[in-house]
Motif scaffolding. Structure first.
Motif, PDB file in Angstrom:
ATOM      1  N   SER A 137       1.116  -0.961   0.212  1.00 43.89           N
ATOM      2  CA  SER A 137      -0.097   0.202  -0.196  1.00 43.89           C
ATOM      3  C   SER A 137       0.076   1.225   0.183  1.00 43.89           C
ATOM      4  CB  SER A 137      -1.110  -0.093   1.022  1.00 43.89           C
ATOM      5  OG  SER A 137       0.014  -0.045   2.434  1.00 43.89           O
ATOM      6  N   LEU A 174      -6.392   4.597  11.916  1.00 42.92           N
ATOM      7  CA  LEU A 174      -6.973   3.991  11.127  1.00 42.92           C
ATOM      8  C   LEU A 174      -9.199   4.398  11.334  1.00 42.92           C
ATOM      9  CD1 LEU A 174      -5.745   0.619  12.562  1.00 42.92           C
ATOM     10  CD2 LEU A 174      -5.267   1.618  10.508  1.00 42.92           C
ATOM     11  N   ARG A 216     -12.331   2.014  11.486  1.00 46.71           N
ATOM     12  CA  ARG A 216     -12.509   0.566  11.677  1.00 46.71           C
ATOM     13  C   ARG A 216     -14.188   0.543  12.255  1.00 46.71           C
ATOM     14  NH1 ARG A 216      -9.556   0.296   8.123  1.00 46.71           N
ATOM     15  NH2 ARG A 216      -7.887  -0.820   7.947  1.00 46.71           N
ATOM     16  N   ASP A 245      -1.829  -5.178   7.068  1.00 47.68           N
ATOM     17  CA  ASP A 245      -2.495  -6.010   6.464  1.00 47.68           C
ATOM     18  C   ASP A 245      -2.927  -6.573   7.952  1.00 47.68           C
ATOM     19  OD1 ASP A 245      -1.619  -5.655   4.323  1.00 47.68           O
ATOM     20  OD2 ASP A 245      -0.109  -7.561   3.872  1.00 47.68           O
ATOM     21  N   TYR A 267      -4.244  -5.014  10.533  1.00 47.33           N
ATOM     22  CA  TYR A 267      -5.589  -3.752  10.957  1.00 47.33           C
ATOM     23  C   TYR A 267      -6.798  -3.430   9.960  1.00 47.33           C
ATOM     24  CZ  TYR A 267      -1.790  -3.534  15.061  1.00 47.33           C
ATOM     25  OH  TYR A 267      -0.991  -3.170  15.516  1.00 47.33           O
ATOM     26  N   ARG A 268      -6.159  -4.464   8.520  1.00 38.43           N
ATOM     27  CA  ARG A 268      -7.390  -4.881   7.401  1.00 38.43           C
ATOM     28  C   ARG A 268      -8.369  -4.780   7.595  1.00 38.43           C
ATOM     29  NH1 ARG A 268      -5.385  -1.974   3.105  1.00 38.43           N
ATOM     30  NH2 ARG A 268      -3.091  -1.882   2.279  1.00 38.43           N
TER      31      ARG A 268
END
Length: 284
Positions: free
Chosen positions: A53, A101, A103, A132, A134-135
């Protein structure tokens, strides 16, 4: 009224943070970065089955740059201002990014802060592996966000006191907040923005978009990302912050295959010395 109350509970940690961060003295800088080399590396990696990313490239560069500028990898010691206390900053040995983030937490959109330690030596692949983690949609259930979940359940006076206690010691603060803050809104039509993440330096990345630039007297398109840097003027001064932003700019623009940890430092390696000068907004 119940949905509104639920949303407020999910944002309590953000509200506690904003109260605490109000003591900062933020100043904002920004620059445009030619992302040609980064995108070329990203495309080549994708062809080999690897996915990186854009924010991972920024995190990689941030770790290297702050290791070269230890004065910016620091925090104001607690107790200042105070009538009997002298100003004092604490420098950190390693670079830990606090990555913002967006989320869901129990059905409500919430800002979570993921910590990525050891950025001064981490490879690009290692950084992407951490990102990744935390995606997923269930990221809020990870054990590292236990404190956030707890703060949403505590009564406000208790939660506010617990938050302040956790940040009183600069070393504990680094463990909870990182030593540099990184945020990206480049997945939307956001060209640039600034925020203050509670650290001496906060980096804010906008989208990558083709813009007209001048090279060798000719106007050509180039993929450009606007990068904002907010610094806490209590910790560093403008010239030092400008040096950090310049180093970040140069490191990103000079990115090459060896920058993934298998080769030399990317600064200046095969770097295109031609200046990039923007001519306006460019294409969307």
């Amino acid at each position: 009224m119940t949905p509104a109350v639920t949303a407020e509970r999910r944002r309590r940690h953000t509200l506690y943070f904003l109260e605490w961060a109000a003591a900062q003295r933020p100043v904002h800088l920004d620059t445009d970065i030619d992302m040609s080399r980064v995108l070329a590396h990203r495309a080549a990696a994708r062809a080999d089955g690897r996915r990186y990313s854009v924010v991972s490239y920024l995190l990689y560069a941030t770790g290297r740059v702050l290791a070269r500028h230890p004065g910016a990898n620091a925090a104001m010691a607690p107790g200042w201002p105070g009538r009997l206390r002298r100003p004092r900053t604490v420098r950190f040995d390693g670079v830990t990014a606090k990555l913002a983030l967006d989320r869901p937490v129990e059905g409500e959109r919430t800002v979570l802060s993921a910590l990525l330690p050891g950025l001064e030596t981490a490879t690009l692949a290692e950084i992407q592996e951490r990102v990744d983690r935390y995606r997923g949609e269930q990221a809020a259930d990870l054990p590292e966000f236990k404190g956030v979940r707890m703060l949403s359940r505590l009564p406000v006076p208790v939660g506010r006191a617990a938050f302040g206690t956790a940040l009183r010691d600069p070393r504990r603060r680094a463990a909870a907040f990182g030593t540099v803050s990184v945020s990206s809104l480049g997945h939307r039509v956001v060209d640039g923005f600034h925020s203050s993440g509670g650290t001496a330096v906060t980096l804010c990345a906008g989208r990558v978009v083709d813009r007209p630039v001048v090279r060798d007297g000719a106007v050509v398109p180039a993929p450009v990302m606007r990068l904002g840097l907010t610094f806490d003027h209590r910790v560093i001064d403008g010239a030092a912050a400008a040096d950090v932003l310049t180093d970040l700019h140069d490191t990103m623009e000079a990115f090459h295959e060896g920058a993934d940890g298998t080769g030399p430092d990317p600064r200046g390696a095969d770097r295109d010395p031609r200046p990039l000068r923007g001519l306006g907004q460019g294409t969307r």
